[in-house]
Design an enzyme around this catalytic site. Structure first.
Site, PDB file in Angstrom:
ATOM      1  N   ASP A  15       0.915  -1.199   0.059  1.00  0.00           N
ATOM      2  CA  ASP A  15      -0.015   0.175  -0.128  1.00  0.00           C
ATOM      3  C   ASP A  15       0.950   1.452  -0.084  1.00  0.00           C
ATOM      4  O   ASP A  15       1.549   1.163   1.009  1.00  0.00           O
ATOM      5  CB  ASP A  15      -0.937   0.045   1.188  1.00  0.00           C
ATOM      6  CG  ASP A  15      -1.801   1.061   1.549  1.00  0.00           C
ATOM      7  OD1 ASP A  15      -2.618   0.980   2.230  1.00  0.00           O
ATOM      8  OD2 ASP A  15      -1.524   2.121   0.722  1.00  0.00           O
ATOM      9  N   ASN A  29      -6.663  12.683 -10.748  1.00  0.00           N
ATOM     10  CA  ASN A  29      -7.242  13.198 -11.984  1.00  0.00           C
ATOM     11  C   ASN A  29      -7.174  14.594 -12.216  1.00  0.00           C
ATOM     12  O   ASN A  29      -6.853  15.254 -11.268  1.00  0.00           O
ATOM     13  CB  ASN A  29      -8.765  12.957 -12.177  1.00  0.00           C
ATOM     14  CG  ASN A  29      -9.326  13.317 -10.806  1.00  0.00           C
ATOM     15  OD1 ASN A  29      -9.689  14.673 -10.644  1.00  0.00           O
ATOM     16  ND2 ASN A  29     -10.087  12.431 -10.070  1.00  0.00           N
ATOM     17  N   VAL A  38      -5.999   4.772  -5.820  1.00  0.00           N
ATOM     18  CA  VAL A  38      -4.807   5.086  -4.841  1.00  0.00           C
ATOM     19  C   VAL A  38      -5.055   6.720  -4.622  1.00  0.00           C
ATOM     20  O   VAL A  38      -4.607   6.853  -3.536  1.00  0.00           O
ATOM     21  CB  VAL A  38      -3.366   4.873  -5.871  1.00  0.00           C
ATOM     22  CG1 VAL A  38      -3.353   5.772  -6.890  1.00  0.00           C
ATOM     23  CG2 VAL A  38      -2.129   4.970  -4.788  1.00  0.00           C
ATOM     24  N   ASP A  39      -5.806   7.240  -5.321  1.00  0.00           N
ATOM     25  CA  ASP A  39      -6.018   8.693  -5.021  1.00  0.00           C
ATOM     26  C   ASP A  39      -6.817   8.523  -3.929  1.00  0.00           C
ATOM     27  O   ASP A  39      -6.866   9.473  -2.796  1.00  0.00           O
ATOM     28  CB  ASP A  39      -6.646   9.320  -6.252  1.00  0.00           C
ATOM     29  CG  ASP A  39      -7.132  10.843  -6.262  1.00  0.00           C
ATOM     30  OD1 ASP A  39      -7.680  11.493  -7.001  1.00  0.00           O
ATOM     31  OD2 ASP A  39      -6.398  11.414  -5.346  1.00  0.00           O
ATOM     32  N   SER A 122      -1.954   4.962 -14.132  1.00  0.00           N
ATOM     33  CA  SER A 122      -2.931   4.841 -15.127  1.00  0.00           C
ATOM     34  C   SER A 122      -3.227   3.562 -15.545  1.00  0.00           C
ATOM     35  O   SER A 122      -4.118   3.234 -16.378  1.00  0.00           O
ATOM     36  CB  SER A 122      -2.251   5.388 -16.727  1.00  0.00           C
ATOM     37  OG  SER A 122      -2.350   7.080 -16.588  1.00  0.00           O
TER      38      SER A 122
HETATM   39  N1  APR Z   1      -1.131   1.515  -3.181  1.00  0.00           N
HETATM   40  C1  APR Z   1      -0.646   1.260  -4.025  1.00  0.00           C
HETATM   41  N2  APR Z   1      -1.275   1.023  -5.511  1.00  0.00           N
HETATM   42  C2  APR Z   1      -2.476   1.246  -5.412  1.00  0.00           C
HETATM   43  C3  APR Z   1      -3.233   1.348  -4.197  1.00  0.00           C
HETATM   44  C4  APR Z   1      -2.575   1.749  -2.917  1.00  0.00           C
HETATM   45  N3  APR Z   1      -3.251   1.936  -1.794  1.00  0.00           N
HETATM   46  N4  APR Z   1      -4.616   1.546  -4.529  1.00  0.00           N
HETATM   47  C5  APR Z   1      -4.623   1.417  -5.756  1.00  0.00           C
HETATM   48  N5  APR Z   1      -3.282   1.079  -6.347  1.00  0.00           N
HETATM   49  C6  APR Z   1      -3.073   0.686  -7.790  1.00  0.00           C
HETATM   50  C7  APR Z   1      -3.999   0.107  -8.707  1.00  0.00           C
HETATM   51  O1  APR Z   1      -4.206  -1.318  -8.436  1.00  0.00           O
HETATM   52  C8  APR Z   1      -3.486   0.400 -10.192  1.00  0.00           C
HETATM   53  O2  APR Z   1      -2.470  -0.694 -10.139  1.00  0.00           O
HETATM   54  O3  APR Z   1      -2.674   1.866  -8.507  1.00  0.00           O
HETATM   55  C9  APR Z   1      -2.746   1.670  -9.784  1.00  0.00           C
HETATM   56  C10 APR Z   1      -3.396   2.761 -10.287  1.00  0.00           C
HETATM   57  O4  APR Z   1      -4.793   2.766 -10.256  1.00  0.00           O
HETATM   58  P1  APR Z   1      -5.768   3.891 -10.031  1.00  0.00           P
HETATM   59  O5  APR Z   1      -5.820   4.295  -8.389  1.00  0.00           O
HETATM   60  O6  APR Z   1      -7.366   3.555 -10.645  1.00  0.00           O
HETATM   61  O7  APR Z   1      -5.046   5.065 -11.153  1.00  0.00           O
HETATM   62  P2  APR Z   1      -5.587   5.534 -12.377  1.00  0.00           P
HETATM   63  O8  APR Z   1      -5.484   4.215 -13.353  1.00  0.00           O
HETATM   64  O9  APR Z   1      -4.223   6.271 -12.640  1.00  0.00           O
HETATM   65  O10 APR Z   1      -6.693   6.317 -12.669  1.00  0.00           O
HETATM   66  C11 APR Z   1      -6.844   7.675 -12.009  1.00  0.00           C
HETATM   67  O11 APR Z   1      -8.511   6.931 -10.752  1.00  0.00           O
HETATM   68  O12 APR Z   1      -8.967   6.965  -8.497  1.00  0.00           O
HETATM   69  C12 APR Z   1      -9.379   7.569  -9.613  1.00  0.00           C
HETATM   70  O13 APR Z   1      -9.174   9.881  -8.883  1.00  0.00           O
HETATM   71  C13 APR Z   1      -8.391   9.016  -9.662  1.00  0.00           C
HETATM   72  O14 APR Z   1      -9.521   9.832 -11.841  1.00  0.00           O
HETATM   73  C14 APR Z   1      -8.414   9.055 -11.350  1.00  0.00           C
HETATM   74  C15 APR Z   1      -8.307   7.862 -11.650  1.00  0.00           C
END
Ligand code: APR
Length: 178
Positions: A15, A29, A38-39, A122
């Site tokens: 995490d 975003n 992760v956001d 992404s």
């Molecule tokens: N720690 C590490 N990696 C994580 C965590 C965490 N706590 N939570 C999720 N991930 C991973 C996901 O499994 C993926 O491999 O982070 C990577 C990116 O996934 P997303 O969080 O969905 O990000 P992204 O694909 O860049 O999309 C961004 O999603 O959450 C929204 O606000 C954000 O609109 C934006 C979009």
């Protein structure tokens, strides 16, 4: 823990909000006002003051990065970057993803940051194929660290074992191909 030949780029599973690096990168975003994935995890862990600071920034275009404090996180900084939404690969997605990594590392250098953790930008909600995204991530970070002054440690934090395996395979083959 896998690492490249220099030992400066490593991969781990976990995490990202738990990392103790100077900075962690948020896959945000363009609004910078939080979201899921992760956001959402980073905003939850950092606390409401993170969103309060993000509001003062006024958003971030895709491919660019913005820096804030880390608040309740162990990391002193959060570097927010906005990855491209995958639309099939003909909309400059690869170059935009590469610029995310470059801009995060440039901001880290400008702020005297020595260690930084990246999620797989992404590859979740935004749908970027993990293998292609990993090739870009490993290439951009490895090449940047070769000339970096303050940043000397970068960690890819994978949420799943599958992603970790892809990163490890990519780092190992990247080193051999140069
Ligand atoms: N720690 C590490 N990696 C994580 C965590 C965490 N706590 N939570 C999720 N991930 C991973 C996901 O499994 C993926 O491999 O982070 C990577 C990116 O996934 P997303 O969080 O969905 O990000 P992204 O694909 O860049 O999309 C961004 O999603 O959450 C929204 O606000 C954000 O609109 C934006 C979009």
């Amino acid at each position: 823990m896998a690492s490249d030949q220099t030992g400066r780029t490593t991969v781990g599973q976990g995490d990202i909000t738990q990392q103790t690096t100077d900075a962690i990168v948020n896959a945000a975003n363009e609004s910078l006002l939080g979201g899921g994935g992760v956001d959402g995890a980073i905003h939850r862990a950092a606390g409401p003051l993170l969103l309060e600071e993000c509001r003062t920034i006024g958003g971030c275009p895709t491919g660019q990065a913005r820096i804030t404090k880390g608040y309740n996180l162990s990391a002193s900084y959060v570097i927010h970057t906005v990855g491209p939404i995958w639309r099939g690969g003909n909309r400059n997605e690869e170059a935009l993803l590469a610029s995310c990594y470059q801009n995060c590392l440039t901001l880290a250098e400008e702020n005297g940051i020595q260690s930084i953790a990246f999620p797989a930008i992404s590859t979740g909600v935004y749908g970027f194929p993990i293998e292609q995204a990993t090739d870009i991530a490993v290439q951009e970070v490895t090449e940047f660290l070769k000339k970096a002054v303050t940043v000397h440690q970068a960690m890819f934090v994978c949420f799943s074992r599958e992603d970790q395996f892809i990163y490890e395979k990519t780092i190992n083959s990247y080193g051999k191909s140069r």
